[in-house]
Enzyme design. Structure first.
Site, PDB file in Angstrom:
ATOM      1  N   ALA A  95      36.947 -16.842  35.821  1.00 41.96           N
ATOM      2  CA  ALA A  95      36.790 -15.654  35.775  1.00 41.96           C
ATOM      3  C   ALA A  95      35.481 -15.599  36.300  1.00 41.96           C
ATOM      4  O   ALA A  95      34.033 -16.373  36.176  1.00 41.96           O
ATOM      5  CB  ALA A  95      36.495 -14.551  34.546  1.00 41.96           C
ATOM      6  N   GLY A 138      39.658 -18.419  33.318  1.00 41.35           N
ATOM      7  CA  GLY A 138      41.065 -16.737  33.899  1.00 41.35           C
ATOM      8  C   GLY A 138      42.366 -18.054  35.230  1.00 41.35           C
ATOM      9  O   GLY A 138      42.890 -17.404  34.794  1.00 41.35           O
ATOM     10  N   GLU A 141      44.544 -19.148  33.294  1.00 39.72           N
ATOM     11  CA  GLU A 141      45.673 -17.421  32.507  1.00 39.72           C
ATOM     12  C   GLU A 141      46.498 -17.614  33.516  1.00 39.72           C
ATOM     13  O   GLU A 141      47.691 -17.147  33.716  1.00 39.72           O
ATOM     14  CB  GLU A 141      45.112 -16.695  32.596  1.00 39.72           C
ATOM     15  CG  GLU A 141      44.150 -17.357  30.390  1.00 39.72           C
ATOM     16  CD  GLU A 141      43.189 -16.589  29.867  1.00 39.72           C
ATOM     17  OE1 GLU A 141      43.247 -15.665  29.685  1.00 39.72           O
ATOM     18  OE2 GLU A 141      41.628 -16.105  30.771  1.00 39.72           O
ATOM     19  N   GLU A 161      36.201 -20.915  27.738  1.00 41.01           N
ATOM     20  CA  GLU A 161      35.323 -19.795  27.108  1.00 41.01           C
ATOM     21  C   GLU A 161      34.827 -19.985  25.708  1.00 41.01           C
ATOM     22  O   GLU A 161      34.309 -18.781  25.230  1.00 41.01           O
ATOM     23  CB  GLU A 161      36.426 -18.207  26.782  1.00 41.01           C
ATOM     24  CG  GLU A 161      37.515 -18.078  28.189  1.00 41.01           C
ATOM     25  CD  GLU A 161      38.692 -18.559  28.899  1.00 41.01           C
ATOM     26  OE1 GLU A 161      39.386 -18.271  29.330  1.00 41.01           O
ATOM     27  OE2 GLU A 161      39.050 -20.135  28.025  1.00 41.01           O
TER      28      GLU A 161
END
Length: 197
Positions: A95, A138, A141, A161
């Site tokens: 992300a 991300g 994911e 994270e």
């Protein structure tokens, strides 16, 4: 070419019958970090592919210029058989932290910050993640939302994270547990360690 021109994606149809949709993340200056604009374009591209009766499957991959050592690479890497090979391309580094860093929890919660991220998991056509680089946070994911992950020799998966004092926010903890088992998932999420393909 399928659908409108995009800022963060390259979208086209591949194969002899043009029945494979190829969506290539194309934000190399930010290591394909998944910003809101990229995710909005991804939803739009997936909707176009899903409604296109000619497309039978979708491949999601990264761009060849996203990581060091990839500059100057051919835009259509070849495998030893001479066919186009999607795993010669890196995936996504995660992300966009710069975009997220000044948002409070309340701002994220009220704006539906991750609301559209699940589009990949609800598309009815099969989606293949072609990964041969970093798929972190991300990016990991996003790959796990796909129906199949086709990982190359250089693929690295991780949920780092925890190193920023948070945990995966787009279903990563649940999907990772189903993909690799409880023990390895806990190790990856609680340490930030990566695994290879």
């Amino acid at each position: 070419r399928a659908g409108p021109a995009f800022q963060y994606l390259l979208v086209q149809k591949m194969g002899a019958q043009k029945n494979v949709g190829l969506i290539q993340l194309n934000r190399p200056q930010a290591l394909n970090a998944l910003c809101e604009g990229l995710m909005a374009e991804l939803r739009q591209a997936l909707e176009a592919m899903e409604s296109d009766p000619q497309v039978g499957a979708i491949v999601l991959t990264g761009s060849e210029k996203a990581f060091a050592g990839r500059m100057g690479a051919s835009p259509h890497p070849k495998n030893s058989g001479g066919d186009w090979c999607p795993t010669a391309l890196p995936f996504a580094a995660g992300a966009d932290i710069k975009e997220m860093q000044n948002k409070t929890f309340q701002e994220c919660y009220n704006s539906g910050f991750l609301a559209g991220w699940d589009k990949v998991s609800v598309v009815r056509k099969p989606i293949i993640a072609a990964v041969n680089g970093y798929a972190l946070g991300g990016g990991c994911e996003l790959a796990m939302m796909c129906d199949i992950i086709y990982a190359g020799e250089k693929a690295q998966f991780g949920q780092p994270e925890i190193l920023l004092g948070t945990i995966p926010g787009a279903g990563g903890t649940q999907r990772l547990t189903r993909a690799v088992g409880k023990s390895l998932a806990m190790e990856m999420v609680l340490t930030g360690d990566r695994i290879s393909a």
